[in-house]
Design an enzyme around this catalytic site. Structure first.
Site, PDB file in Angstrom:
ATOM      1  CG  ASP A 189      -2.019   0.989   1.106  1.00  0.00           C
ATOM      2  OD1 ASP A 189      -2.036   1.601   0.162  1.00  0.00           O
ATOM      3  OD2 ASP A 189      -2.787   1.130   2.254  1.00  0.00           O
ATOM      4  CG  ASP A 233      -3.340   3.802  -3.445  1.00  0.00           C
ATOM      5  OD1 ASP A 233      -4.286   2.909  -3.629  1.00  0.00           O
ATOM      6  OD2 ASP A 233      -3.494   4.614  -2.726  1.00  0.00           O
ATOM      7  CD  GLU A 234      -5.475  -1.376  -1.717  1.00  0.00           C
ATOM      8  OE1 GLU A 234      -5.074  -2.178  -0.817  1.00  0.00           O
ATOM      9  OE2 GLU A 234      -6.605  -0.774  -1.832  1.00  0.00           O
TER      10      GLU A 234
END
Length: 399
Positions: A12, A106-107
């Protein structure tokens, strides 16, 4: 960690959008940066760690964020830049394992099972990933390593920012015993409140009741809750998930009940959706109109076409037809367009030329060529120019 067990990594990025802005503009480092819709109708997408002590968090109304941190730096964000960095980070992950599932911009999850024989211990792999991301982009990330996906995700959130938490299989019972029930996936505020009424605040307390108790109380949800509370999850890391739908929506700067204004927004959204479909070489049969009224009531209407389409005009005419059939009893706050029920695009003679006409296809191709070279705003239809104030909601990724 025992190599006989699955080894799942969850990565993350830390305050991703805001951190990218701070890297690209060093003058922003150490300052509270808030990314999101800039009008009072907008919401916060991301806040830097310097902004969080003021109580600012994602999904907060921008007006509230401005009141909490009036000296903050408020930016609308740069979607293309974030997507570019995201692709480069995903490439780093794929160097370490072929089984990478991008969960959002974003992860991501990785299945490292078996990778230790080639790359060394999983913890060393995780540190190497963190080092490469920081060396290439000056960005930090937080990583969780665990025997399954949901524990890995929980682990990545425990030591933010720039954290690395390992949850070995042998420590799962102890770890789960004290974990707050609010950390379980799918357990929202209402479920937490109902559990608190039973005197339950930790996962260990859930496990004190039998599986039969939870099944009798909440059925399938109770069964899932029981197993999650023991740290059990069979979810697989699924690479390259195929798109199921494509959509765009916008929150208006001011509520409106004017159908022509709404149709102007629908035209721009239809163009965005059509362009995205053509880019991924897919067509869809079901077109959906979404309307959110000023009291936040949300209504959707859909129509299934005789044949799949990626044509802007077909999408637009369909959602306009759905809007014409809808009674607007209140002012509208948001509208959106989506297309689903995909089929791969094929070159074949259309049985319904009035839906996907050569003229419409040629126009779409011309627009796509110009926007690919000069950007999405290089060519704008006359009707869309009437939108003087635009406050978009966070763009939706294709799912």
């Amino acid at each position: 960690m025992n190599t006989a067990q699955r080894i799942i990594l969850h990565l993350d990025m830390d305050a991703f959008f805001a951190s990218v802005e701070q890297v690209d503009q060093p003058s922003l480092r150490g300052k509270p940066v808030i990314i999101g819709g800039l009008s009072d109708r907008g919401v916060v997408s991301t806040a830097s760690y310097e902004a969080r002590p003021y109580g600012i968090h994602s999904a907060m109304p921008m007006a509230t964020a401005r009141n909490l941190c009036p000296h903050g730096i408020f930016l609308s964000g740069r979607r293309r830049r974030y997507a570019q960095i995201s692709r480069q980070i995903m490439a780093i992950l794929q160097d370490c394992s072929p089984v990478v599932e991008k969960a959002s911009i974003d992860e991501a999850y990785m299945d490292l099972t078996g990778c230790e024989r080639l790359l060394g211990p999983a913890e060393d792999i995780a540190r190497s990933i963190k080092d490469r991301i920081f060396h290439q982009h000056e960005l930090t990330c937080s990583i969780g390593l665990a025997p399954n996906k949901f524990l890995a995700k929980i682990g990545s959130d425990l030591d933010k920012p720039d954290g690395l938490r390992v949850i070995p299989p042998a420590s799962v019972p102890e770890f789960m015993a004290s974990l707050p029930v609010s950390k379980l996936p799918g357990v929202g505020a209402k479920t937490v409140a109902r559990l608190h009424e039973l005197g339950i605040s930790t996962c260990g307390q859930i496990s004190q009741f039998s599986l039969e108790f939870w099944e009798a109380k909440w059925g399938k949800r109770g069964r899932a809750l029981f197993y999650l509370a023991q740290g059990q999850d069979d979810g697989q890391v699924v690479p390259r998930r195929k798109a199921k739908s494509c959509g765009a929506e916008d929150t208006f700067a001011r509520d409106t009940a004017d159908r022509e204004t709404i149709k102007t927004w629908l035209l721009e959204q239809s163009e965005e959706v059509g362009r995205s479909l053509r880019k991924i070489k897919s067509r869809g049969r079901t077109v959906t109109l979404k309307i959110k009224f000023n009291d936040f009531q949300t209504v959707t209407r859909n129509r299934t076409l005789a044949q799949p389409t990626d044509c802007t005009q077909v999408i637009y005419r369909t959602v306009c037809g759905l809007l014409d059939e809808m009674r607007l009893s209140k002012s509208v706050r948001l509208c959106g367009v989506s297309v689903s029920q995909f089929q791969a695009r094929q070159s074949q003679l259309s049985l319904f030329p009035e839906q996907n006409s050569p003229r419409d296809r040629n126009l779409d191709q011309a627009v796509d060529t110009i926007t690919a070279k000069f950007g999405n705003r290089a060519l704008v239809r006359g009707a869309v120019l009437s939108l003087q104030t635009r406050e978009p909601s966070e763009p939706k990724e294709t799912k």
